[in-house]
Design a protein around this motif. Sequence first.
Motif, PDB file in Angstrom:
ATOM      1  N   LEU A 162       0.868  -1.207  -0.141  1.00  0.00           N
ATOM      2  CA  LEU A 162      -0.054  -0.063  -0.063  1.00  0.00           C
ATOM      3  C   LEU A 162       0.698   1.214   0.072  1.00  0.00           C
ATOM      4  O   LEU A 162       0.725   2.220  -0.657  1.00  0.00           O
ATOM      5  CB  LEU A 162      -0.974  -0.086   1.173  1.00  0.00           C
ATOM      6  CG  LEU A 162      -1.940   1.364   1.277  1.00  0.00           C
ATOM      7  CD1 LEU A 162      -2.760   1.340   0.100  1.00  0.00           C
ATOM      8  CD2 LEU A 162      -2.643   0.991   2.713  1.00  0.00           C
ATOM      9  N   MET A 193      -7.472  -3.663  -1.661  1.00  0.00           N
ATOM     10  CA  MET A 193      -8.758  -2.786  -2.244  1.00  0.00           C
ATOM     11  C   MET A 193      -9.899  -3.373  -1.352  1.00  0.00           C
ATOM     12  O   MET A 193     -10.902  -3.049  -1.152  1.00  0.00           O
ATOM     13  CB  MET A 193      -8.767  -2.861  -3.444  1.00  0.00           C
ATOM     14  CG  MET A 193      -7.783  -2.052  -4.467  1.00  0.00           C
ATOM     15  SD  MET A 193      -7.535  -2.267  -6.261  1.00  0.00           S
ATOM     16  CE  MET A 193      -9.504  -1.348  -6.239  1.00  0.00           C
ATOM     17  N   ARG A 201      -7.656   1.781  -7.790  1.00  0.00           N
ATOM     18  CA  ARG A 201      -6.428   1.820  -7.286  1.00  0.00           C
ATOM     19  C   ARG A 201      -6.056   3.487  -6.813  1.00  0.00           C
ATOM     20  O   ARG A 201      -5.454   3.846  -5.886  1.00  0.00           O
ATOM     21  CB  ARG A 201      -5.678   1.707  -8.480  1.00  0.00           C
ATOM     22  CG  ARG A 201      -3.998   1.538  -7.921  1.00  0.00           C
ATOM     23  CD  ARG A 201      -3.307   1.373  -9.158  1.00  0.00           C
ATOM     24  NE  ARG A 201      -2.000   1.266  -8.927  1.00  0.00           N
ATOM     25  CZ  ARG A 201      -1.160   0.048  -8.785  1.00  0.00           C
ATOM     26  NH1 ARG A 201      -2.000  -1.028  -8.856  1.00  0.00           N
ATOM     27  NH2 ARG A 201       0.046  -0.060  -8.431  1.00  0.00           N
ATOM     28  N   LEU A 204      -6.486   4.041  -3.142  1.00  0.00           N
ATOM     29  CA  LEU A 204      -5.547   3.335  -2.456  1.00  0.00           C
ATOM     30  C   LEU A 204      -4.448   4.493  -1.986  1.00  0.00           C
ATOM     31  O   LEU A 204      -3.806   4.428  -1.095  1.00  0.00           O
ATOM     32  CB  LEU A 204      -4.736   2.249  -2.924  1.00  0.00           C
ATOM     33  CG  LEU A 204      -5.766   1.088  -3.222  1.00  0.00           C
ATOM     34  CD1 LEU A 204      -5.018  -0.151  -3.763  1.00  0.00           C
ATOM     35  CD2 LEU A 204      -6.403   0.566  -1.627  1.00  0.00           C
TER      36      LEU A 204
END
Length: 222
Positions: A162, A193, A201, A204
């Motif tokens: 991450l 996710m 994405r 994130l």
Amino acid sequence: MIRVVIADDQQLIRGGFRALLENEPDMTVVGEAATGRSAVDVVRETQPDVVLMDIRMPDGDGIEATSTITANPALAATRIVVVTTFELDEYVVDAIRAGASGFLVKDTEPVELIRAVRVVASGDALLSPSVTRRLLERVAPALAPMTGGALGELTEREREVLALVGQGLTNDEVAGRLFLSPLTAKTHVSRIMSKLGARDRVHLVVTAYESGLVRPGMRPGE
């Protein structure tokens, strides 16, 4: 067939977008809205794949409408592209934090608008993580820190992944940095996710900043 809703308070804009999109063999416009509130109602009724959402609208702006739509579990498959005349970084960040999967200005070339709809409908984010990172670094001091154990379900490896995603690295770059196969890196991203309830994405990246895993000025791997 990609089903689209157009939300804009200018009828001319809506008509232009409709004509452009319905000229494509794989797209159809299933609804229009001229206000934020009606945008939410139309999306609830039609459950489209993609919403083209203006920011400045009466009776609830596009950011508020986006937040309401993305918070509805029944609309989890709906993706939102914010389309506006305003290019300010703050609008981009507000749109992303509200749950939008992309951001375009209204003078975008027609081919780019069509591409945007296809990209977002496929589940990808329209803004690359690296672009999102640059935007967030400009306004990071204004981001409210996350509270609670939002990252508590992540493994140590997932936290590492991450953090790298938050710094703009692609799956292949994450794989190289952590000595993983590209498939393993992709699997980690998908699991992150799912655990964090991220729509795509680009969210994130926002989470990585808000959680403190990434800070302005950090270099990948720090």
